[in-house]
Design a protein around this motif. Structure first.
Motif, PDB file in Angstrom:
ATOM      1  N   SER A 147       0.832  -1.206   0.000  1.00 21.96           N
ATOM      2  CA  SER A 147       0.000   0.000   0.000  1.00 21.96           C
ATOM      3  C   SER A 147       0.869   1.260   0.000  1.00 21.96           C
ATOM      4  CB  SER A 147      -0.986  -0.003   1.167  1.00 21.96           C
ATOM      5  OG  SER A 147      -0.312   0.025   2.400  1.00 21.96           O
ATOM      6  N   VAL A 148       2.049   1.210   0.617  1.00 21.60           N
ATOM      7  CA  VAL A 148       2.985   2.339   0.575  1.00 21.60           C
ATOM      8  C   VAL A 148       3.424   2.581  -0.865  1.00 21.60           C
ATOM      9  CG1 VAL A 148       5.315   3.103   1.217  1.00 21.60           C
ATOM     10  CG2 VAL A 148       3.795   2.123   2.944  1.00 21.60           C
ATOM     11  N   ILE A 149       3.766   1.516  -1.565  1.00 21.56           N
ATOM     12  CA  ILE A 149       4.178   1.647  -2.969  1.00 21.56           C
ATOM     13  C   ILE A 149       3.029   2.225  -3.790  1.00 21.56           C
ATOM     14  CG2 ILE A 149       4.921   0.404  -5.042  1.00 21.56           C
ATOM     15  CD1 ILE A 149       6.218  -1.666  -3.067  1.00 21.56           C
ATOM     16  N   ALA A 150       1.835   1.709  -3.602  1.00 18.12           N
ATOM     17  CA  ALA A 150       0.670   2.196  -4.351  1.00 18.12           C
ATOM     18  C   ALA A 150       0.432   3.687  -4.103  1.00 18.12           C
ATOM     19  CB  ALA A 150      -0.570   1.382  -3.987  1.00 18.12           C
ATOM     20  N   ARG A 151       0.573   4.137  -2.852  1.00 12.56           N
ATOM     21  CA  ARG A 151       0.366   5.560  -2.521  1.00 12.56           C
ATOM     22  C   ARG A 151       1.440   6.463  -3.109  1.00 12.56           C
ATOM     23  NH1 ARG A 151      -0.682   3.703   2.512  1.00 12.56           N
ATOM     24  NH2 ARG A 151       1.281   4.467   3.357  1.00 12.56           N
ATOM     25  N   ALA A 153       3.448   5.762  -5.758  1.00  9.89           N
ATOM     26  CA  ALA A 153       3.596   5.601  -7.211  1.00  9.89           C
ATOM     27  C   ALA A 153       2.203   5.431  -7.810  1.00  9.89           C
ATOM     28  CB  ALA A 153       4.486   4.396  -7.525  1.00  9.89           C
ATOM     29  N   PRO A 154       1.356   6.459  -7.667  1.00  9.12           N
ATOM     30  CA  PRO A 154      -0.063   6.317  -8.009  1.00  9.12           C
ATOM     31  C   PRO A 154      -0.352   6.027  -9.478  1.00  9.12           C
ATOM     32  CG  PRO A 154       0.470   8.621  -7.603  1.00  9.12           C
ATOM     33  CD  PRO A 154       1.681   7.813  -7.225  1.00  9.12           C
ATOM     34  N   GLY A 155       0.495   6.437 -10.379  1.00  6.22           N
ATOM     35  CA  GLY A 155       0.236   6.206 -11.803  1.00  6.22           C
ATOM     36  C   GLY A 155       0.848   4.932 -12.340  1.00  6.22           C
ATOM     37  N   ALA A 156       1.492   4.157 -11.481  1.00  6.12           N
ATOM     38  CA  ALA A 156       2.152   2.919 -11.918  1.00  6.12           C
ATOM     39  C   ALA A 156       1.163   1.761 -11.928  1.00  6.12           C
ATOM     40  CB  ALA A 156       3.321   2.605 -10.983  1.00  6.12           C
ATOM     41  N   ARG A 157       1.494   0.746 -12.718  1.00  8.13           N
ATOM     42  CA  ARG A 157       0.734  -0.508 -12.723  1.00  8.13           C
ATOM     43  C   ARG A 157       1.447  -1.451 -11.755  1.00  8.13           C
ATOM     44  NH1 ARG A 157       1.269   1.040 -17.916  1.00  8.13           N
ATOM     45  NH2 ARG A 157       2.996  -0.386 -18.272  1.00  8.13           N
ATOM     46  N   LEU A 158       0.939  -1.541 -10.548  1.00  3.94           N
ATOM     47  CA  LEU A 158       1.574  -2.319  -9.492  1.00  3.94           C
ATOM     48  C   LEU A 158       1.166  -3.785  -9.594  1.00  3.94           C
ATOM     49  CD1 LEU A 158       3.337  -2.287  -6.954  1.00  3.94           C
ATOM     50  CD2 LEU A 158       1.280  -1.727  -5.642  1.00  3.94           C
ATOM     51  N   GLN A 159       2.162  -4.644  -9.672  1.00  2.00           N
ATOM     52  CA  GLN A 159       1.941  -6.083  -9.706  1.00  2.00           C
ATOM     53  C   GLN A 159       2.067  -6.630  -8.287  1.00  2.00           C
ATOM     54  OE1 GLN A 159       1.235  -7.790 -12.734  1.00  2.00           O
ATOM     55  NE2 GLN A 159       0.991  -5.649 -13.313  1.00  2.00           N
ATOM     56  N   PRO A 160       1.482  -7.792  -8.015  1.00  2.00           N
ATOM     57  CA  PRO A 160       1.641  -8.401  -6.688  1.00  2.00           C
ATOM     58  C   PRO A 160       3.119  -8.663  -6.384  1.00  2.00           C
ATOM     59  CG  PRO A 160      -0.086  -9.507  -7.925  1.00  2.00           C
ATOM     60  CD  PRO A 160       0.611  -8.574  -8.887  1.00  2.00           C
ATOM     61  N   ALA A 161       3.477  -8.517  -5.127  1.00  7.62           N
ATOM     62  CA  ALA A 161       4.873  -8.657  -4.712  1.00  7.62           C
ATOM     63  C   ALA A 161       5.296 -10.113  -4.585  1.00  7.62           C
ATOM     64  CB  ALA A 161       5.081  -7.963  -3.367  1.00  7.62           C
ATOM     65  N   PHE A 162       6.572 -10.339  -4.894  1.00  5.67           N
ATOM     66  CA  PHE A 162       7.246 -11.585  -4.535  1.00  5.67           C
ATOM     67  C   PHE A 162       7.857 -11.322  -3.164  1.00  5.67           C
ATOM     68  CE2 PHE A 162      11.399 -13.626  -4.070  1.00  5.67           C
ATOM     69  CZ  PHE A 162      11.021 -14.957  -4.143  1.00  5.67           C
ATOM     70  N   SER A 163       7.707 -12.260  -2.245  1.00 11.42           N
ATOM     71  CA  SER A 163       8.314 -12.052  -0.930  1.00 11.42           C
ATOM     72  C   SER A 163       8.960 -13.332  -0.440  1.00 11.42           C
ATOM     73  CB  SER A 163       7.280 -11.569   0.082  1.00 11.42           C
ATOM     74  OG  SER A 163       6.377 -12.592   0.390  1.00 11.42           O
ATOM     75  N   MET A 164       9.967 -13.142   0.388  1.00 10.28           N
ATOM     76  CA  MET A 164      10.608 -14.294   1.016  1.00 10.28           C
ATOM     77  C   MET A 164      11.169 -13.894   2.370  1.00 10.28           C
ATOM     78  SD  MET A 164      14.152 -14.792  -1.137  1.00 10.28           S
ATOM     79  CE  MET A 164      14.894 -15.852   0.067  1.00 10.28           C
ATOM     80  N   GLN A 165      11.119 -14.854   3.275  1.00  9.11           N
ATOM     81  CA  GLN A 165      11.668 -14.626   4.595  1.00  9.11           C
ATOM     82  C   GLN A 165      13.181 -14.732   4.532  1.00  9.11           C
ATOM     83  OE1 GLN A 165       9.749 -16.815   7.707  1.00  9.11           O
ATOM     84  NE2 GLN A 165      11.404 -16.474   9.143  1.00  9.11           N
ATOM     85  N   ALA A 166      13.849 -13.736   5.068  1.00 13.82           N
ATOM     86  CA  ALA A 166      15.309 -13.700   5.087  1.00 13.82           C
ATOM     87  C   ALA A 166      15.730 -13.026   6.385  1.00 13.82           C
ATOM     88  CB  ALA A 166      15.837 -12.945   3.864  1.00 13.82           C
ATOM     89  N   ASP A 167      15.659 -13.773   7.472  1.00 12.32           N
ATOM     90  CA  ASP A 167      15.844 -13.181   8.794  1.00 12.32           C
ATOM     91  C   ASP A 167      17.182 -13.504   9.440  1.00 12.32           C
ATOM     92  OD1 ASP A 167      15.353 -15.853   9.171  1.00 12.32           O
ATOM     93  OD2 ASP A 167      13.842 -15.581  10.721  1.00 12.32           O
ATOM     94  N   GLN A 168      18.220 -13.682   8.650  1.00 10.81           N
ATOM     95  CA  GLN A 168      19.504 -14.089   9.200  1.00 10.81           C
ATOM     96  C   GLN A 168      20.052 -13.105  10.235  1.00 10.81           C
ATOM     97  OE1 GLN A 168      18.737 -14.055   5.954  1.00 10.81           O
ATOM     98  NE2 GLN A 168      19.465 -15.893   4.973  1.00 10.81           N
ATOM     99  N   GLU A 169      19.926 -11.813   9.996  1.00 17.92           N
ATOM    100  CA  GLU A 169      20.522 -10.838  10.914  1.00 17.92           C
ATOM    101  C   GLU A 169      19.880 -10.924  12.301  1.00 17.92           C
ATOM    102  OE1 GLU A 169      22.222  -6.360  10.616  1.00 17.92           O
ATOM    103  OE2 GLU A 169      20.376  -6.784   9.539  1.00 17.92           O
ATOM    104  N   ARG A 170      18.555 -10.928  12.345  1.00 19.75           N
ATOM    105  CA  ARG A 170      17.864 -11.017  13.640  1.00 19.75           C
ATOM    106  C   ARG A 170      18.139 -12.384  14.289  1.00 19.75           C
ATOM    107  NH1 ARG A 170      13.835  -8.274  16.027  1.00 19.75           N
ATOM    108  NH2 ARG A 170      13.339  -7.146  14.140  1.00 19.75           N
ATOM    109  N   GLU A 171      18.091 -13.451  13.512  1.00 19.66           N
ATOM    110  CA  GLU A 171      18.337 -14.794  14.044  1.00 19.66           C
ATOM    111  C   GLU A 171      19.751 -14.889  14.618  1.00 19.66           C
ATOM    112  OE1 GLU A 171      17.784 -18.720  15.186  1.00 19.66           O
ATOM    113  OE2 GLU A 171      16.311 -17.207  14.599  1.00 19.66           O
TER     114      GLU A 171
END
Length: 185
Positions: A147-151, A153-171
């Motif tokens: 929603s931050v990206i959508a707000r 970049a209002p004129g862009a065609r936003l595609q669904p995000a690819f996401s992955m967990q990468a928590d090495q630093e906190r772990e």
């Protein structure tokens, strides 16, 4: 608003043509992989995408670097989020107009996009471009990053995000603290 081409892979969305033998070809229009990475997790994903698509690469860097100390960075990220601060960028993409597709990479900080991503979006006109987010996170998911990206970049065609967990630093931090605590008993 998120629009998409259901059932198509990232490569199919980002590339406008294919070679006659069916292998992916260089996109008819250049694609840009723009990313911000503090610990290197998102940088690795950006590099893989760039090589797979033969795209251009741009690292989003704040003019004033974030602290090396993880906990101080977390504090600063919370301040920036809560006060709606958009830190100055070290550089902008000089020829953003030539790209039709922008693959935008970031970690999730404080359950949202880092402030430097808001800065990037506010300082680049992505109207009419396809924006495909790729997001790393420490186990908390996407939060409000889409929603931050959508707000911003209002004129862009936003595609669904690819996401992955990468928590090495906190772990790593948690394991070291646990080890030090166990050794102190």
């Amino acid at each position: 608003m998120i629009t998409g081409l259901a059932g198509l892979s990232l490569v199919q969305v980002a590339q406008a043509s294919r070679a006659t033998d069916g292998r992916p070809a260089r996109p008819a229009a250049p694609a840009l992989v723009a990313y911000f990475s503090r610990s290197g997790n998102t940088r690795v994903v950006a590099g893989l995408i760039r090589r797979s698509l033969d795209a251009d690469l741009f690292e989003i860097v704040p003019a004033a670097p974030y602290p090396d100390d993880y906990l101080k960075t977390v504090e600063q990220a919370h301040r920036e989020r809560d006060r709606h601060i958009e830190p100055e960028l070290k550089a902008k993409v000089p020829d953003i107009d030539r790209y039709v597709t922008v693959l935008l990479g970031m970690p999730v900080w404080g359950e949202t996009a880092p402030a430097v991503i808001r800065s990037f979006l506010s300082s680049h006109d992505l109207s009419g471009k396809t924006v495909i987010p790729f997001i790393t996170h420490g186990g908390y998911g996407l939060g409000s990053s889409e929603s931050v990206i959508a707000r911003h970049a209002p004129g862009a065609r936003l595609q669904p995000a690819f996401s992955m967990q990468a928590d090495q630093e906190r772990e790593t931090m948690n394991r070291v603290h646990a080890w030090l605590g166990a050794g102190a008993s």
